[in-house]
Design a protein around this motif. Structure first.
Motif, PDB file in Angstrom:
ATOM      1  N   ILE A   1       0.755  -1.286   0.102  1.00  0.00           N
ATOM      2  CA  ILE A   1      -0.064  -0.100   0.164  1.00  0.00           C
ATOM      3  C   ILE A   1       0.677   1.343   0.052  1.00  0.00           C
ATOM      4  N   ALA A   2       1.700   1.291   0.769  1.00  0.00           N
ATOM      5  CA  ALA A   2       2.798   2.616   0.865  1.00  0.00           C
ATOM      6  C   ALA A   2       3.274   2.750  -0.614  1.00  0.00           C
ATOM      7  N   LEU A   3       3.945   1.550  -1.055  1.00  0.00           N
ATOM      8  CA  LEU A   3       4.480   1.665  -2.454  1.00  0.00           C
ATOM      9  C   LEU A   3       3.686   2.148  -3.239  1.00  0.00           C
ATOM     10  N   PHE A   4       2.444   1.677  -3.522  1.00  0.00           N
ATOM     11  CA  PHE A   4       1.422   1.704  -4.441  1.00  0.00           C
ATOM     12  C   PHE A   4       1.059   3.386  -4.555  1.00  0.00           C
ATOM     13  N   GLU A   5       0.832   3.840  -3.154  1.00  0.00           N
ATOM     14  CA  GLU A   5       0.164   5.227  -2.917  1.00  0.00           C
ATOM     15  C   GLU A   5       1.445   6.127  -3.153  1.00  0.00           C
ATOM     16  N   ARG A   6       2.726   5.909  -3.087  1.00  0.00           N
ATOM     17  CA  ARG A   6       3.822   6.879  -3.204  1.00  0.00           C
ATOM     18  C   ARG A   6       4.315   6.822  -4.827  1.00  0.00           C
ATOM     19  N   GLU A   7       4.087   5.628  -5.507  1.00  0.00           N
ATOM     20  CA  GLU A   7       4.664   5.634  -6.748  1.00  0.00           C
ATOM     21  C   GLU A   7       3.441   5.439  -7.775  1.00  0.00           C
ATOM     22  N   PHE A   8       2.759   4.389  -7.478  1.00  0.00           N
ATOM     23  CA  PHE A   8       1.721   3.537  -8.661  1.00  0.00           C
ATOM     24  C   PHE A   8       0.681   4.528  -9.184  1.00  0.00           C
TER      25      PHE A   8
ATOM     26  N   GLU B   1      -0.119   9.019 -15.051  1.00  0.00           N
ATOM     27  CA  GLU B   1       0.486   9.967 -16.270  1.00  0.00           C
ATOM     28  C   GLU B   1       0.464   8.832 -17.351  1.00  0.00           C
ATOM     29  N   ALA B   2       0.364   7.582 -17.318  1.00  0.00           N
ATOM     30  CA  ALA B   2       0.141   6.757 -18.513  1.00  0.00           C
ATOM     31  C   ALA B   2      -1.085   6.746 -19.005  1.00  0.00           C
ATOM     32  N   GLY B   3      -2.024   7.322 -18.482  1.00  0.00           N
ATOM     33  CA  GLY B   3      -3.334   7.257 -18.956  1.00  0.00           C
ATOM     34  C   GLY B   3      -4.413   6.516 -18.306  1.00  0.00           C
ATOM     35  N   ILE B   4      -4.419   6.242 -17.226  1.00  0.00           N
ATOM     36  CA  ILE B   4      -5.125   5.508 -16.252  1.00  0.00           C
ATOM     37  C   ILE B   4      -5.682   6.008 -15.215  1.00  0.00           C
TER      38      ILE B   4
ATOM     39  N   GLU C   1      -9.226  -0.087 -26.448  1.00  0.00           N
ATOM     40  CA  GLU C   1      -7.960   0.553 -27.262  1.00  0.00           C
ATOM     41  C   GLU C   1      -6.967   1.255 -26.012  1.00  0.00           C
ATOM     42  N   ARG C   2      -7.690   2.331 -25.496  1.00  0.00           N
ATOM     43  CA  ARG C   2      -6.867   3.373 -24.793  1.00  0.00           C
ATOM     44  C   ARG C   2      -6.417   2.383 -23.615  1.00  0.00           C
ATOM     45  N   ARG C   3      -7.138   1.360 -22.946  1.00  0.00           N
ATOM     46  CA  ARG C   3      -6.536   0.346 -21.974  1.00  0.00           C
ATOM     47  C   ARG C   3      -5.251  -0.262 -22.292  1.00  0.00           C
ATOM     48  N   ARG C   4      -5.284  -0.792 -23.591  1.00  0.00           N
ATOM     49  CA  ARG C   4      -4.057  -1.706 -23.960  1.00  0.00           C
ATOM     50  C   ARG C   4      -2.886  -0.546 -24.162  1.00  0.00           C
ATOM     51  N   ARG C   5      -3.170   0.608 -24.643  1.00  0.00           N
ATOM     52  CA  ARG C   5      -2.111   1.791 -24.821  1.00  0.00           C
ATOM     53  C   ARG C   5      -1.848   2.246 -23.326  1.00  0.00           C
TER      54      ARG C   5
ATOM     55  N   PHE D   1       2.475   2.094 -19.059  1.00  0.00           N
ATOM     56  CA  PHE D   1       2.742   2.029 -17.625  1.00  0.00           C
ATOM     57  C   PHE D   1       3.609   0.898 -17.480  1.00  0.00           C
ATOM     58  N   TYR D   2       3.217  -0.256 -18.023  1.00  0.00           N
ATOM     59  CA  TYR D   2       4.392  -1.464 -17.395  1.00  0.00           C
ATOM     60  C   TYR D   2       5.495  -1.467 -18.551  1.00  0.00           C
TER      61      TYR D   2
END
Length: 194
Positions: A25-32, A38-41, A66-70, A75-76
């Protein structure tokens, strides 16, 4: 509850190694959160499962497949995931319990202490529509299985299921359900893809 329009939504339920939930959770909130935005999600609600101390549940949304895939490719394939994937993956025993849905998305109201999520597999679609018309309103943020094929196979989703998902209390339906009691991660803010 915050919900906007109909979108492609992932309901992701991660089983974590014992004692690793707060680390993730700490990593997720801080980074993800920001990294995905920023990747469109659009990152939705993030929760601790009150019935399982080793479960983290969260949602993310996309305007269409389509935008999900992009967005997932961005992001990944991007620097945030590259820098932090090993630390995130080290917390996870299983990250493949994912439902691909169509619905408004969901973010808990500020200050909410608990959210109930119901997963239902109705045996009769018409009967479910009648049930939903009587018992589920806009605040329940009803989601349905997305029938499109997962075009980002690097991240598996559950297939072959016709599922309805909603948030908040409601009269129990006449079909088997799975109910989750979730505690929202504190400090969540609505995040829209940029």
């Amino acid at each position: 509850m915050s919900a906007v329009g109909t979108r492609i939504v992932e309901l992701r339920r991660y089983t974590l190694h014992p004692g690793a939930r707060e680390t993730l959770i700490a990593l997720f909130e801080r980074e993800f959160v920001t990294g995905q935005q920023e990747a469109g999600i659009t990152v939705g609600g993030r929760f601790r499962d009150l019935g399982d101390p080793d479960r983290f549940v969260w949602l993310r949304a996309f305007p269409d497949m389509e935008r999900r895939r992009r967005a997932l490719e961005a992001f990944y394939g991007g620097p945030v995931w590259a820098r932090h994937r090993d630390a995130a993956n080290a917390t996870m025993a299983d990250s493949d319990d994912v439902l691909l849905l169509r619905g408004p998305g969901f973010l808990p109201e500020p200050g909410a202490r608990e959210v109930t999520v119901t997963l239902c597999r109705p045996s009769d679609a018409a009967a479910f529509e009648a049930y939903a018309a009587r018992h589920l309103g806009p605040g329940h943020a009803l989601h349905r299985t997305e029938e499109a094929e997962n075009d980002f196979p690097r991240l598996p989703v559950r297939t072959g299921e016709d599922v309805r998902v909603w948030f908040g209390p409601a009269e129990p339906p006449p079909w088997p359900v799975e109910s989750l009691r979730l505690e929202p991660v504190r400090g969540q803010q609505p995040t829209r893809a940029r």
